[in-house]
Scaffold this motif. Structure first.
Motif, PDB file in Angstrom:
ATOM      1  N   ASN A 101      36.654  34.938  35.055  1.00  0.00           N
ATOM      2  CA  ASN A 101      37.113  35.842  36.348  1.00  0.00           C
ATOM      3  C   ASN A 101      35.864  36.268  37.064  1.00  0.00           C
ATOM      4  O   ASN A 101      35.083  37.026  36.802  1.00  0.00           O
ATOM      5  CB  ASN A 101      37.669  37.026  35.703  1.00  0.00           C
ATOM      6  N   LEU A 103      35.743  37.633  39.987  1.00  0.00           N
ATOM      7  CA  LEU A 103      35.616  39.014  40.672  1.00  0.00           C
ATOM      8  C   LEU A 103      35.005  39.881  39.767  1.00  0.00           C
ATOM      9  O   LEU A 103      34.340  40.837  40.040  1.00  0.00           O
ATOM     10  CB  LEU A 103      37.135  39.455  41.100  1.00  0.00           C
ATOM     11  N   SER A 159      37.155  34.291  49.107  1.00  0.00           N
ATOM     12  CA  SER A 159      38.573  34.049  48.221  1.00  0.00           C
ATOM     13  C   SER A 159      38.290  33.751  47.090  1.00  0.00           C
ATOM     14  O   SER A 159      36.888  33.812  46.509  1.00  0.00           O
ATOM     15  CB  SER A 159      39.230  32.703  49.202  1.00  0.00           C
ATOM     16  N   GLY A 160      39.248  33.607  46.272  1.00  0.00           N
ATOM     17  CA  GLY A 160      39.012  33.118  44.774  1.00  0.00           C
ATOM     18  C   GLY A 160      38.180  32.066  44.634  1.00  0.00           C
ATOM     19  O   GLY A 160      37.325  32.213  43.613  1.00  0.00           O
ATOM     20  N   ARG A 163      34.596  32.832  45.485  1.00  0.00           N
ATOM     21  CA  ARG A 163      33.834  33.694  44.459  1.00  0.00           C
ATOM     22  C   ARG A 163      33.166  32.834  43.279  1.00  0.00           C
ATOM     23  O   ARG A 163      32.161  33.099  42.770  1.00  0.00           O
ATOM     24  CB  ARG A 163      34.588  34.696  44.021  1.00  0.00           C
ATOM     25  N   GLN A 164      34.393  31.824  42.973  1.00  0.00           N
ATOM     26  CA  GLN A 164      33.964  31.155  41.874  1.00  0.00           C
ATOM     27  C   GLN A 164      32.689  29.991  42.149  1.00  0.00           C
ATOM     28  O   GLN A 164      31.873  29.992  41.307  1.00  0.00           O
ATOM     29  CB  GLN A 164      35.311  30.083  41.296  1.00  0.00           C
ATOM     30  N   LEU A 188      42.892  30.146  39.351  1.00  0.00           N
ATOM     31  CA  LEU A 188      42.734  29.522  40.620  1.00  0.00           C
ATOM     32  C   LEU A 188      44.157  28.797  41.014  1.00  0.00           C
ATOM     33  O   LEU A 188      44.395  28.149  39.946  1.00  0.00           O
ATOM     34  CB  LEU A 188      41.681  28.843  40.994  1.00  0.00           C
TER      35      LEU A 188
END
Length: 294
Positions: A101, A103, A159-160, A163-164, A188
């Motif tokens: 994760n 985030l 966005s996801g 962030r990754q 994702l």
């Protein structure tokens, strides 16, 4: 790629001491990551795969978890013999970690640039200006769009998938020889998942980084990995190359897992994750043929 080992886990055992008794999370596991290879560590939830990867860095996260036996050999040295200070010098510069994760892995109070600069200065001992240049290079390495502008962004503004990429950039900022990736694409969507998997492939090919990829998805293994190890309830059941294990599984549990996989394309030079629309097309074709026969 050669047969030299980037990481060798021998007879590893990890116990969790709970109010209900001792849980044997990992039971005498043997796992090897070849230099320049990508090993997929596969298993259902509770199989011990994530615990194994965290044990490599000795970051089990709770005093109730204890490594009770075995060896973790990295660069010919047993990490279980290292002091905490020595492990801090290994985490980051030599072994990087990508969590599931992004985030929660990033600090919401600081910008992306500030977090990257902090890691680089901590491990490389450079000044702030040099660290900022290296941070931009790390973001460019993972192909984050508008990297210079993103340096000033906070995690919630990305966005996801972005962030990754940042989490991967942080892990790669010190150019570690080994990367531990724990379910890095689970949260994702399918399109972004493939982009991140392709990024891991590029990192492996361009930097020669060895990767231990924790996953429950055989489609991911087929697309990315060179080798695979299957775990269940703390035990290692089967290990080998992707081609051998996925096409000729030996253990009954692995055979059962393979029967549950809708479709795997292993006969192409470039393996791909099964596409949902392709399976739907095949289903419709089979349905039409059945109607025609009737």
């Amino acid at each position: 790629m050669n047969d030299a080992l980037a990481l060798e886990v021998k007879n590893l055992s990890v116990d969790f001491h709970t109010d209900g008794g001792v849980v044997h999370a990992v039971k005498g596991a043997d796992i090897s990551v070849r230099e320049g290879a990508i090993l997929g560590l596969v298993g259902e939830s509770g199989s011990g795969k994530s615990v194994t990867s965290l044990a490599v860095l000795r970051l089990l996260g709770t005093p109730r978890a204890k490594i009770t036996g075995g060896e973790i050999l990295f660069r010919g040295e047993n990490l279980l013999d290292k002091t905490e200070k020595e492990m801090c010098a290994i985490r980051g510069p030599h072994i990087g970690m990508v969590s599931q994760n992004a985030l929660s892995a990033l600090d919401p109070s600081f910008t992306i640039g500030a977090q990257l600069v902090e890691v680089i200065r901590l491990h490389q001992g450079v000044d702030k200006a040099t660290a900022r240049v290296k941070a931009l290079e790390a973001l460019d390495l993972v192909a984050l769009p508008e990297s210079k502008r993103r340096m000033k962004a906070y995690p919630h503004e990305l966005s996801g998938g972005q962030r990754q990429r940042v989490v991967i950039a942080i892990a790669l900022s010190c150019r570690p020889e080994l990367l531990l990736a724990d379910e890095p694409t689970t949260a994702l969507d399918a399109t972004v998942q493939k982009q991140i998997l392709d990024l891991l492939l590029d990192i492996n090919a361009e930097l020669g980084t060895s990767i231990l990829l924790v996953t429950h998805d055989f489609g991911v293994v087929a697309h990315v990995c060179t080798d695979v190890t299957v775990m269940r309830r703390g035990d290692v059941l089967e290990s080998g190359t992707v081609e051998r294990v996925l096409t000729q599984p030996q253990h009954p549990y692995t055979q059962g897992l393979m029967r549950a996989v809708p479709h795997l394309r292993l006969d192409e030079a470039t393996r791909a994750v099964p596409r949902a629309d392709r399976r739907l097309f095949e289903f419709r074709t089979e349905e039409k043929e059945a109607v025609d026969v009737a």
